[in-house]
Design a protein around this motif. Structure first.
Motif, mmCIF file in Angstrom:
data_model
loop_
_atom_site.group_PDB
_atom_site.id
_atom_site.type_symbol
_atom_site.label_atom_id
_atom_site.label_comp_id
_atom_site.label_asym_id
_atom_site.label_seq_id
_atom_site.Cartn_x
_atom_site.Cartn_y
_atom_site.Cartn_z
ATOM 1 N N LYS A 153 -15.015 -50.212 7.114
ATOM 2 C CA LYS A 153 -13.886 -49.410 6.654
ATOM 3 C C LYS A 153 -13.785 -49.467 5.132
ATOM 4 N N GLU A 154 -13.948 -50.652 4.570
ATOM 5 C CA GLU A 154 -13.925 -50.798 3.110
ATOM 6 C C GLU A 154 -15.050 -49.978 2.482
ATOM 7 N N ILE A 170 -11.352 -45.093 12.922
ATOM 8 C CA ILE A 170 -11.020 -46.506 12.769
ATOM 9 C C ILE A 170 -9.523 -46.705 12.969
ATOM 10 N N SER A 171 -8.718 -45.835 12.367
ATOM 11 C CA SER A 171 -7.260 -45.991 12.488
ATOM 12 C C SER A 171 -6.782 -45.765 13.914
ATOM 13 N N LYS A 172 -7.506 -44.939 14.668
ATOM 14 C CA LYS A 172 -7.131 -44.667 16.061
ATOM 15 C C LYS A 172 -7.733 -45.668 17.042
ATOM 16 N N GLY A 173 -8.677 -46.481 16.548
ATOM 17 C CA GLY A 173 -9.289 -47.488 17.406
ATOM 18 C C GLY A 173 -10.465 -46.998 18.224
ATOM 19 N N GLU A 189 -14.284 -39.160 6.321
ATOM 20 C CA GLU A 189 -12.858 -39.147 6.652
ATOM 21 C C GLU A 189 -12.642 -39.150 8.167
ATOM 22 N N LEU A 190 -13.521 -38.495 8.913
ATOM 23 C CA LEU A 190 -13.444 -38.535 10.375
ATOM 24 C C LEU A 190 -13.659 -39.963 10.868
#
Length: 120
Positions: free
Chosen positions: A11-12, A77-80, A71-72
């Motif tokens: 993610k970083e 990642i944010s949605k798991g 970005e997708l």
């Protein structure tokens, strides 16, 4: 290191990649605008400006496409649901994600997808 830690590191990396691409796009757009505001002195200058502009537009389009993919991945990642193949829905191997952190497909499905695209 577990998968969760790997994903946090990816993610970083994805965030850095996205920021770099945004910066590159902004710089390229500024350069294009400067070139377009120049007055060519002859047909040769005009041809060079047109060619350079077309090349820059193509490069920006490629960068925009890559930014969309990044970005997708960040959204996933944010949605798991990051690291899940969009074809077979199996986990994408972490080694593949380290090489291409915005990969949509596992290796097997990527090969199938590429064959389908090349047969069109």
């Amino acid at each position: 290191m577990g998968r969760a830690e790997d994903i946090a590191m990816l993610k970083e990396e994805l965030t850095k990649m996205a920021n770099n691409i945004k910066s590159n796009i902004n710089k390229a757009e500024e350069e294009i605008n400067l070139m377009r505001n120049q007055s060519p002195t002859d047909e040769g200058d005009y041809a060079v400006l047109l060619n350079d502009s077309a090349i820059d537009d193509t490069l920006i389009a490629k960068q925009m496409k890559k930014l969309e993919e990044i970005e997708l991945a960040l959204d996933k990642i944010s949605k798991g649901d990051y690291g899940i193949c969009e074809m077979c829905e199996d986990e994408i191997d972490i080694e593949r994600l380290r090489v291409k952190p915005f990969a949509k497909y596992c290796i097997s499905c990527r090969e199938i997808n590429e064959k389908e695209i090349s047969n069109r």
